[in-house]
Scaffold this motif. Structure first.
Motif, short mmCIF file in Angstrom:
data_model
loop_
_atom_site.label_atom_id
_atom_site.label_comp_id
_atom_site.label_asym_id
_atom_site.label_seq_id
_atom_site.Cartn_x
_atom_site.Cartn_y
_atom_site.Cartn_z
N THR A 58 48.96 44.36 37.35
CA THR A 58 48.87 42.90 38.18
C THR A 58 48.14 42.00 37.79
O THR A 58 48.22 40.84 37.49
CB THR A 58 49.21 43.26 39.56
N ILE A 59 46.71 42.59 37.79
CA ILE A 59 45.65 41.53 37.61
C ILE A 59 45.58 41.40 36.02
O ILE A 59 45.31 39.94 36.07
CB ILE A 59 44.58 42.41 37.57
N LEU A 60 46.26 42.07 35.25
CA LEU A 60 46.25 41.51 33.76
C LEU A 60 47.19 40.38 33.76
O LEU A 60 46.94 39.37 32.96
CB LEU A 60 46.67 42.79 32.92
N ILE A 107 38.44 33.26 38.22
CA ILE A 107 38.58 34.61 38.14
C ILE A 107 38.43 35.04 39.59
O ILE A 107 39.26 35.98 40.04
CB ILE A 107 38.10 35.47 37.15
N SER A 108 37.49 34.77 40.08
CA SER A 108 37.14 35.17 41.45
C SER A 108 38.27 34.69 42.50
O SER A 108 38.15 35.37 43.63
CB SER A 108 35.69 34.61 41.63
N GLN A 109 39.03 33.94 42.36
CA GLN A 109 40.07 33.59 43.18
C GLN A 109 41.19 34.69 43.13
O GLN A 109 41.72 34.68 43.90
CB GLN A 109 40.85 32.39 42.64
N PHE A 146 34.40 42.36 34.58
CA PHE A 146 34.70 42.66 35.92
C PHE A 146 35.19 44.21 36.06
O PHE A 146 35.72 44.67 35.22
CB PHE A 146 35.61 41.53 36.55
N ASN A 147 35.29 44.47 37.29
CA ASN A 147 35.91 45.60 37.81
C ASN A 147 37.14 45.26 39.02
O ASN A 147 37.28 44.36 39.27
CB ASN A 147 34.92 46.55 38.53
N GLY A 182 41.42 41.31 44.56
CA GLY A 182 41.11 42.72 43.93
C GLY A 182 40.13 42.86 42.79
O GLY A 182 39.71 43.73 42.38
N ILE A 183 39.52 41.60 42.35
CA ILE A 183 38.59 41.67 41.40
C ILE A 183 37.28 41.63 41.99
O ILE A 183 36.94 41.07 43.06
CB ILE A 183 38.65 40.43 40.36
N SER A 184 36.39 42.47 41.49
CA SER A 184 34.89 42.73 42.13
C SER A 184 33.93 42.72 40.56
O SER A 184 34.48 42.78 39.60
CB SER A 184 34.84 43.79 42.87
N ASP A 185 32.71 42.61 41.16
CA ASP A 185 31.60 42.81 40.26
C ASP A 185 31.50 41.77 38.85
O ASP A 185 31.65 42.44 37.87
CB ASP A 185 31.41 44.27 39.77
#
Lengths: 225, 393
Positions: free
Chosen positions: B223-225, B81-83, B213-214, B86-89
């Motif tokens: 887009t993230i989804l 996921i961390s790749q 995550f946020n 736009g994703i944080s926390d």
């Protein structure tokens, strides 16, 4: 001056219970005059008084009081007329049982613009005239018939109306109280008020002040004195 | 409008003289108003508390799904996921219910990484008072007030033995009890180090319950989804909105209860209306006739009754609201709080956060005033419009 012109009153008109209480009544009453409406029960005396007091409307004909047509007034004006110009004394007194004497006499002043201190003065004055001052704080149920009558008189007088209407005022009184009532009427007469009394009490036939007796029978006036 | 001092004087006399007749209406009114206000105050207080909890929820939670059931999530998903830009926390979570079988009760165990910045932020107030060195030197836990109550009832005052899935017992020391004010959320909660929670639930080291995550840019959410679904085929994504809806369906009794109470209120008023009709037909009918005969207009009679009723309503309303606030916020709404929160698991002794919602109070006032005024004024009007002679009979 009161002018009653061709007044008729029919109850339950156009029903099987139709009943004509007044038939072609014509009468003129001068200001300051005392009228004794005499006749048996059902002769139409009370109905005529109700129409003069604007408590009821005639089926036909008209009633003028001091030039104003009062027989067809809408509710607000009819109420105003009753409040300001008529003092009505009922046979059964019609006092508010939950209030005391003073509060009953105050009741006609509530709809006026009179502030409380002045209203209280007027109540005191009316109680003095009707000789009921000593019972001002008494509850109605604690009063005798005569006292109830005097409370009703004070209530009728509190706004100092020119026209006093009494419906069988002595019917529920003993002789002594009836004589007291006549004394009060005499005082009012001296103040030049117009007084109309419906009664079949013989005491009113021999009053020691000027009055006119009108005999009614079956809804019509049969005799003027 | 009140005309003058004479009217006000007469109004006061009438209310005082007929106080015995008014007591019944005032008593019923107080019960209805205090019940309505208690329910709505309680629901508002719960809603506010939950809302503040919801504000701390992450934007997304993902977990692994197999056979349609949520299963343990591999911790290496975090790296994948961390790749995504736009994703944080990103935060691993371990939690679940621990069944205390003999009594059929359960606790909610939450495993927390006490060195993680996000957890520290969420538990700031709590962690400020925690000596981490002491906390980790022995296996420790922080427990909710309901858990403490339950444990002491079963003679577990300072520690509790958790039975792990492989049959072994794990003693965990009680480090601290969470404040009573947080009972609404933390009553059945146990907070412990994430590794300890994994052990008690029998999870492998590489397994967690889910990952939160946020996504700071809201417009990127879709887009993230899409990227998440491309990355994993066996994933369930829960958004903050879905969590919010879950909370609403769980705790939003307001609508339903309000409706029920409204119906009860209306039925009561219909009964009052009926009673009122009967009363008007007797002594009150005569009194209205007398007032009309001595010169009161229909409007005057209605004005008197309007103010008389309004004063009764004000007295009932103020008393009803005060009683309800004392009941809910001083005595913590016994009985009613159990209806709202349920006590089938661990008994919850909640202290409700005082909430005054003027909108709600105004609604109750109107909801009460209009039917009561109508129930009084309509029969009075019907008598007032008849001939005074007839009314006096």
């Amino acid at each position: 001056m009161i002018v009653i012109d061709s007044v008729e009153k029919i109850f339950n008109q156009d029903t099987p219970q139709e009943f004509q209480a007044l038939r072609d009544i014509n009468l003129e009453i001068e200001s300051g005059e005392t009228i004794i409406l005499s006749g048996v029960s059902g002769s139409g005396k009370s109905t005529l008084l109700s129409i003069i007091a604007s408590l009821d409307r005639p089926t036909s004909g008209k009633v003028m009081v001091d030039g104003d047509l009062i027989s067809k007034l809408p509710d607000y004006h009819a109420s105003k007329y009753r409040a300001e110009r008529v003092g009505f004394i009922f046979q059964h007194f019609n006092l508010l049982e939950s209030l005391n004497v003073e509060e009953n006499i105050l009741a006609p002043l509530i709809t006026s613009d009179i502030e409380l201190p002045r209203a209280k003065e007027m109540v005191k004055r009316a109680m003095r005239v009707a000789s009921i001052e000593h019972k001002s704080k008494s509850q109605i149920r604690e009063l005798s018939g005569g006292e109830k009558q005097r409370c009703a008189i004070a209530r009728a007088l509190v706004r100092e109306p020119n026209l006093i209407i009494c419906d069988e005022p002595t019917a529920n009184l003993d002789r002594e109280n009836s004589i007291k009532f006549i004394e009060i009427v005499k005082t009012l007469k001296q103040e030049d008020r117009t007084i109309i009394i419906a009664t079949h009490d013989p005491l009113f036939k021999s009053l020691d002040f000027e009055s006119r007796v009108i005999e009614m029978e079956d809804g019509t006036i049969i005799d003027y004195e | 409008m009140i005309k003058n001092s004479t009217f006000l004087h007469f109004l006061t006399i009438l209310i005082f003289k007929e106080r015995v007749r008014h007591i019944g209406v005032v008593a019923i009114s107080i019960v209805i108003i205090s019940l309505l206000t208690s329910v709505l105050s309680l629901s508002s207080s719960i809603e506010r508390t939950l809302q503040s909890a919801l504000d701390r929820q992450p934007d997304f939670i993902i977990s692994r799904v197999q056979r349609g059931v949520t299963v343990n999530t591999p911790i290496d998903w975090i790296d994948k996921i961390s790749q995504i830009d736009g994703i944080s926390d990103i935060n691993p979570r371990v939690y679940g219910r621990y069944e205390f079988e003999p009594k059929g009760k359960s606790f909610l165990i939450i495993g927390v990484d006490f060195f993680d910045e996000i957890n520290k932020r969420d538990l700031k107030e709590l962690l400020d008072e925690v000596n981490l060195k002491e906390f980790f030197s022995k296996d420790s836990m922080i427990i909710g007030d309901g858990v403490r109550e339950f444990m002491s009832e079963h003679f577990y005052d300072n520690s509790f033995s958790f039975k792990t899935p492989n049959g072994k017992f794990r003693d965990v020391r009680v480090y601290k009890t969470l404040p009573k004010e947080t009972n609404l959320i933390s009553n059945d909660m146990i907070i412990m180090p994430i590794e300890l929670a994994q052990e008690i639930f029998g999870m492998g080291e590489g397994e967690i319950s889910d990952i939160s995550f946020n996504v700071i840019n809201n417009s990127e959410w879709d887009t993230i989804l899409t990227k998440i679904y491309l990355l994993f085929y066996d994933v369930r994504v829960t958004t903050r909105d879905e969590i919010s809806k879950g909370y609403s369906s769980l705790y939003n009794y307001k609508g339903g209860l309000f409706l029920i109470l409204y119906i009860i209120t209306i039925i009561t008023f219909m009964l009052i209306l009926y009673q009122r009709y009967s009363m008007v037909l007797s002594s009150e009918r005569r009194d209205i006739g007398v007032l009309r005969a001595i010169g009161w207009s229909i409007k005057d009679v209605l004005r008197l009754k309007f103010y008389e009723t309004l004063i009764i309503i004000f007295i009932s309303f103020i008393l009803g609201v005060v009683i309800s606030y004392i009941y809910v916020f001083i005595f913590d709404a016994p009985i009613l709080s159990q209806i709202f929160l349920g006590d089938e698991n661990i008994k919850n002794m909640v202290s409700f956060r005082p909430v005054v919602e003027f909108g709600t109070l105004s609604s109750i006032f109107l909801l009460y005033t209009i039917p009561l005024l109508a129930s009084v004024l309509i029969p009075v009007w019907r008598v007032a419009v008849t001939s005074p002679k007839e009314a006096m009979l």
